[in-house]
Write an enzyme that holds these catalytic residues in place. Structure first.
Site, mmCIF file in Angstrom:
data_model
loop_
_atom_site.group_PDB
_atom_site.id
_atom_site.type_symbol
_atom_site.label_atom_id
_atom_site.label_comp_id
_atom_site.label_asym_id
_atom_site.label_seq_id
_atom_site.Cartn_x
_atom_site.Cartn_y
_atom_site.Cartn_z
ATOM 1 N N SER A 243 5.024 -1.796 -7.054
ATOM 2 C CA SER A 243 3.980 -0.567 -6.451
ATOM 3 C C SER A 243 4.461 0.120 -5.255
ATOM 4 O O SER A 243 5.486 -0.754 -4.758
ATOM 5 C CB SER A 243 2.887 -1.783 -6.281
ATOM 6 N N HIS B 289 4.230 1.726 -3.077
ATOM 7 C CA HIS B 289 3.424 1.601 -1.819
ATOM 8 C C HIS B 289 3.750 0.765 -1.039
ATOM 9 O O HIS B 289 4.363 0.041 0.188
ATOM 10 C CB HIS B 289 2.401 2.078 -1.075
ATOM 11 N N CYS C 275 -13.025 -12.299 4.602
ATOM 12 C CA CYS C 275 -14.221 -11.375 3.309
ATOM 13 C C CYS C 275 -13.848 -10.338 2.563
ATOM 14 O O CYS C 275 -13.049 -9.852 1.577
ATOM 15 C CB CYS C 275 -15.298 -12.836 3.101
ATOM 16 N N GLN D 222 6.456 -8.004 -4.602
ATOM 17 C CA GLN D 222 6.281 -8.269 -3.159
ATOM 18 C C GLN D 222 8.106 -7.825 -2.834
ATOM 19 O O GLN D 222 8.301 -7.696 -1.749
ATOM 20 C CB GLN D 222 6.121 -9.509 -3.023
#
Lengths: 458, 458
Positions: free
Chosen positions: B194, B196, B320, B177
């Site tokens: 990461s 992306h 969920c 992040q």
């Protein structure tokens, strides 16, 4: 400038490039999200899965996208082995599989599993009977490539699948080299492939697990790709990969005929143009675009450099720095000459003129390397009954060159003993004998290295 | 239309798109090959590695490119644990790590390892003392995110790294992040990220292993990426990822100020505009672009749908289908309300007007969902000393809504007993009490589900 290493990687197909560019705008978001951008990404992913399934000849929910062909093989082998752990811990592979399969087998052995490596004939093909003989009650999985990546020989996949099916053992097919040409025939259970072999982008592999195949994904899991390939999906690349597969398939039948004619020409002409060459791999049952040959008295890497300078990009199974296993485990398993090895693999669209120019350039390139290495002059008569060649500390092809240089000096019936500590000599000296019609007597341990005995018969 | 889910994925940065497009022509070949195309690919890969190292603040030979951030974490954790297997099999993680870290920890436990999960405070931050207390003689590895992905809270990485360094234990930092905002401070040993998340393409992760850190790559290996990430390198995507990292870093200082002001505005205004809202995460030590809040009496998924219809793409830790762990393990570990949870994560370049429009739309969206769910009317006085609410079979937020509906009917000092078999109630009923200033007495096992006792104190 001609790129003749399609078996390693191909440039991006124009259709793939277009698809990639378009889907960068639509496919970047997380397909698990419920908002607009996520739904768009999901649609692209679902459509790609349907199209991939159609090209493979399977159901869409059997297709898993991975981040490379290597990863598809690693995950496929590990998951299938774990899924049948209760049956046993025995794995069957052919001895000419891609390194990703062999490395999986090694990891399995390190973890306590047992591996049988099925031999191949001199053309590089397995015999289904070899698989039948290798199957055991505790066999969890068998693996076989659809076609060999180094010599292009096609394997009898359908027959081996039948043998495995009869024994209740799943067969994993590494279809990396053939999927662009057509679906894999036969009743296989798992299949792995790699998009950059068919003009797709890097970063996309395909793992197919047929319904009913026991499979237990290994390592940490997440919810992506039915729990079989963790990590954020690379959707733009997946879209491009599938678009490319469809595009090359549309041209496959026509292009196969054309490339087969070109590789046929190389197969026939190289032995005419270059002395002391062995063309390897099956002449008929083979991929359309691959032809491989080995040149006596030549260092593969030096030859690649010569050809690169002349504008040709090819690869070699005997070049250490461009291959995992040295000398090529494939050539070794076939029992053919590994020295001076050149694999020509033509990408679709290869121009006939480039192949002709390659055939013009090759004889000079080989001769140049041979000259630098001091390859042997023509044979003379007479001399002692036995000669010793000390090639300790010298790398192949030097031991074979030195053998050939003195060989004419022993009379018929006489022997030459070559001392060498280079592992490749074990393969190349017998291969030289076979090519030359001389008798390879055998090897003996020496104080340093190994002694290889050759008898002159003609 | 506004995309406010940058913490999940960001659209491709224009610089990344340009770099990707250019390197598709130059970077498709195998960088291990010696011919022209291979050398070009190698140059691009080497240059990308240098640039990535500079952005991270490490040596180029410490950088490994993987196929995703998840894969970087999986390989990093497994390799570091195996590298120190002789020391012991104990792993420390925070309880609010990304699922890729937690899944790695679960896989390690399944394999016989022991895991300590360090608690966080109500703002979501760990205390370095918590790591100090968790360290043992057999601790092989500790993991800590640089900042939380759900609430944006920054972690005291430098302090925790110091505590670990003193104990001789390597610290792996999940910097997914934060890496776009700047290098991770402190003396960490391994780092994962990461592309992306910072405007790079999908399909690229970063694993950094500092020299001197014991590391044993797990699973089948090959010679690529120093044996730490098998599979053909995705060079065009790597080039684009690194180009994007440099581009966002160049704008980071300025953009951080701007986004921080915008998220500050959301933090301050949402509680004024929407009743019964809890803004969660540290107000000061946090990422510039993330703000998260939970709304009482709201179903997170329904709210996402409302916001999506209004043109806003946000995510929810309580939805969920958009999350691995339900209810959010992060909110649970923080002990804050999980129901009606919304994470707003602004991509760089977010327009102020879009944030203002979000603040206009939000109150109506929340009210609409509450109305559909039948959220409680204002409190009345009097009634029996104890009431029973049977919410068995009903999913959150229904149990909390039913609690709130009857709560006004018991007098001060009276209790309400809520029967629920939804796991989220365990989190949300205490959280409701805290927000409402009521006393949460505790839970008791019931014939079906669990009984949660709440005492009215005001």
């Amino acid at each position: 400038m001609a790129y003749f290493d399609a078996a390693s990687a191909t440039p991006l197909h124009p259709v793939a490039r277009q698809a990639l560019s378009a889907s960068l705008d639509e496919g970047w978001a997380d397909p698990a999200r419920l908002y607009r951008e996520g739904r768009k990404a999901r649609l692209l992913l679902d459509a790609s899965r349907e199209a991939a399934a159609e090209a493979v000849g399977c159901r869409a929910d059997e297709v898993v996208f991975t981040s490379s062909g290597t990863r598809a093989v690693h995950r496929g082998v590990a998951g299938a082995l774990a899924g049948r752990r209760r049956v046993g811990r025995h794995l069957i592979v052919s001895s000419v599989e891609h390194s990703s399969v062999l490395h999986s087998a090694e990891a399995f052995e390190a973890d306590g599993g047992t591996v049988t490596r099925v031999a191949v004939d001199r053309a590089g093909a397995v015999d289904p009977a070899g698989y039948a003989a290798a199957l055991r009650a505790d066999t969890a999985l068998a693996c076989l490539q659809s076609a060999n990546h180094e010599v292009g020989t096609a394997q009898p996949v359908a027959e081996v699948a039948e043998v495995c099916r009869a024994a209740g053992v799943p067969l994993l097919v590494d279809a990396a080299q053939s999927l662009g040409w057509g679906p894999v025939e036969g009743d296989w259970s798992l299949l792995a492939a790699s998009a950059h072999k068919w003009g797709g982008p890097s970063g996309v592999g395909l793992l197919v697990v047929r319904k009913g195949v026991r499979f237990a994904a290994q390592g940490p899991v997440d919810e992506r790709e039915s729990g079989r390939a963790p990590g954020f999906e690379n959707i733009p690349a997946i879209v491009a990969a599938v678009a490319s597969l469809r595009a090359v398939r549309a041209e496959a039948a026509q292009e196969a005929v054309r490339l087969r004619e070109l590789t046929e020409r190389i197969r026939a002409r190289v032995p005419e143009l270059v002395p002391d060459v062995e063309v390897v791999g099956d002449a008929v049952r083979r991929l359309p675009g691959i032809v491989t040959f080995s040149c006596l008295y030549v260092d593969g890497e030096a030859l690649l450099h010569e050809l690169d300078r002349a504008g040709f990009s090819v690869s070699s199974g005997s070049s250490c720095t461009s291959s995992t296993l040295t000398p090529s485990h494939v050539l070794k398993a076939m029992g053919v000459l590994s020295e001076g090895n050149v694999r020509v693999s033509l990408p679709p669209g290869t121009a006939e003129a480039d192949v002709e120019r390659f055939l013009e350039v090759l004889p000079g390139a080989v001769a140049g390397v041979r000259e630098k290495l001091g390859a042997p002059a023509p044979v003379t008569r007479g001399g002692p009954r036995e000669l010793l060649v000390d090639s300790l500390g010298k790398r192949c092809p030097i031991p074979v060159i030195e053998l050939a240089k003195v060989f004419g000096r022993v009379p018929v019936g006489g022997t030459v003993r070559v001392l060498s500590d280079d592992e490749a000599a074990r393969l190349d000296i017998p291969a030289w004998c076979e090519m030359r019609g001389q008798e390879y007597v055998g090897e003996e341990p020496a104080q340093r290295g190994t002694a290889y005995l050759v008898r002159r018969v003609s």
